[in-house]
Scaffold this active site. Structure first.
Site, PDB file in Angstrom:
ATOM      1  CG  ASP A 138      -0.280  -0.364   2.526  1.00 48.17           C
ATOM      2  OD1 ASP A 138       0.958  -0.403   2.574  1.00 48.17           O
ATOM      3  OD2 ASP A 138      -0.997  -0.600   3.515  1.00 48.17           O
ATOM      4  CG  ASN A 197      -9.034  -0.975  11.949  1.00 51.45           C
ATOM      5  OD1 ASN A 197      -8.082  -1.618  11.529  1.00 51.45           O
ATOM      6  ND2 ASN A 197      -9.510   0.098  11.342  1.00 51.45           N
ATOM      7  CG  HIS A 231      -5.869  -1.741   8.812  1.00 48.86           C
ATOM      8  ND1 HIS A 231      -6.045  -0.441   9.246  1.00 48.86           N
ATOM      9  CD2 HIS A 231      -4.535  -1.935   8.803  1.00 48.86           C
ATOM     10  CE1 HIS A 231      -4.864   0.100   9.478  1.00 48.86           C
ATOM     11  NE2 HIS A 231      -3.932  -0.776   9.229  1.00 48.86           N
TER      12      HIS A 231
HETATM   13  C1  GLP Z   1      -0.581   0.750   8.803  1.00 49.70           C
HETATM   14  C2  GLP Z   1      -0.280  -0.087   7.539  1.00 49.70           C
HETATM   15  C3  GLP Z   1      -0.450  -1.541   7.782  1.00 49.70           C
HETATM   16  C4  GLP Z   1       0.183  -1.914   9.105  1.00 49.70           C
HETATM   17  C5  GLP Z   1      -0.549  -1.263  10.239  1.00 49.70           C
HETATM   18  C6  GLP Z   1       0.002  -1.588  11.603  1.00 49.70           C
HETATM   19  O1  GLP Z   1      -1.771   1.434   8.789  1.00 49.70           O
HETATM   20  N1  GLP Z   1      -1.007   0.288   6.377  1.00 49.70           N
HETATM   21  O2  GLP Z   1       0.111  -2.266   6.696  1.00 49.70           O
HETATM   22  O3  GLP Z   1       0.135  -3.302   9.280  1.00 49.70           O
HETATM   23  O4  GLP Z   1      -0.549   0.121  10.059  1.00 49.70           O
HETATM   24  O5  GLP Z   1       1.152  -0.862  11.867  1.00 49.70           O
HETATM   25  P1  GLP Z   1       2.122  -1.117  13.060  1.00 49.70           P
HETATM   26  O6  GLP Z   1       2.912  -2.304  12.719  1.00 49.70           O
HETATM   27  O7  GLP Z   1       2.961   0.128  13.114  1.00 49.70           O
HETATM   28  O8  GLP Z   1       1.281  -1.291  14.272  1.00 49.70           O
END
Ligand code: GLP
Length: 253
Positions: free
Chosen positions: A68, A137, A139
């Protein structure tokens, strides 16, 4: 099959993740890696950089597709995912720049950019392993809770909870982009294998819900329960705390 691999600390979990990627690269020099950003994979990338420097692994024939990118951030913006990948991995290993791919967050026509990226992913002939983090959440990529699972690359509106969570990386909340381009859940599910990284107490509830709760687009990561191949979950003790309490037998130490 879901394989939950325990790491005491985030560092240990990152090393466990690096072991999974290392075995893919040792089996296939020209593997296609699906890569992810966020804080969770950083330790794993550090370990992979060290293993590349020591000659244990090489990225010379590897191709990568990232999940992304934020809409509106250029590749040289220090919070863009293109910048993140160069800073945390690409600049420190022997991967060829032309073999790395991310959606273009500055594309004038997002629909055309999504179609271009779908074609890029398809041209890889299959992703050998897709790295994922997990949002608070549930995702994956930037596929937010929704009424249906997304299929291909799409333009997504970020939820308030994601904007709040990501605000820590920006000077102020107002600077966090409100949209992103993200590979779809369908594309993620097409990979041969998956490596999900989760670190910290804040992920403990959602990780348990995703891996053991109902499979629903309201919790996008829950679809991993239906994944056809192996899902390696490399997480630290904090992120595994709820799972270890409710399903201790599912965790391999
Ligand atoms: C972001 C990314 C995700 C990632 C998530 C969690 O929003 N788009 O790909 O997995 O956050 O991030 P973190 O690993 O910093 O908690």
């Amino acid at each position: 099959m879901i394989k939950i691999i325990y790491g005491k600390t985030a560092h240990d979990a990152g090393v466990n993740g690096a072991d999974v990627i290392t075995s893919v690269l040792k089996n296939k020099k020209n593997a296609v890696l699906g890569l992810a950003t966020g804080s969770s994979p950083i330790g794993m990338y550090k370990e992979l950089i060290a293993r590349c420097a020591s000659g244990e692994i090489s990225f010379a024939d590897v191709k990568s597709v990232n999940l992304d990118e934020y809409v509106g951030l250029s590749a040289d913006h220090d919070q863009s995912y293109a910048y993140f990948m160069h800073d945390n991995l690409f600049n420190h290993v022997d991967i060829k720049e032309e073999n790395t791919n991310l959606p273009n967050g500055l594309a004038k026509d997002p629909a055309a950019e999504c179609a271009r990226y779908d074609a890029v992913v398809a041209s890889m002939g299959g992703v050998d392993i897709q790295v994922l983090g997990i949002g608070n959440n549930g995702h994956i990529g930037f596929n937010e809770p929704a009424a249906a699972f997304s299929k291909g690359t799409g333009l997504v509106d970020l939820t308030d909870s994601t904007i709040d969570a990501n605000a820590r990386f920006f000077a102020s909340r107002d600077e966090v982009p409100t949209q992103a381009l993200s590979m779809g859940v369908g594309q993620i599910m097409n990979a041969d294998s998956i490596l999900l990284l989760a670190m910290g107490k804040g992920k403990a509830e959602i990780l348990e819900k995703s891996l053991f709760g109902d499979v629903t687009p309201a919790v996008p990561a829950s679809i991993l329960q239906f994944f056809k191949g192996d899902v390696y979950v490399c997480a630290d003790e904090d992120a595994l705390s709820v799972i270890m309490e409710k399903h201790p037998e599912a965790v391999s130490k």
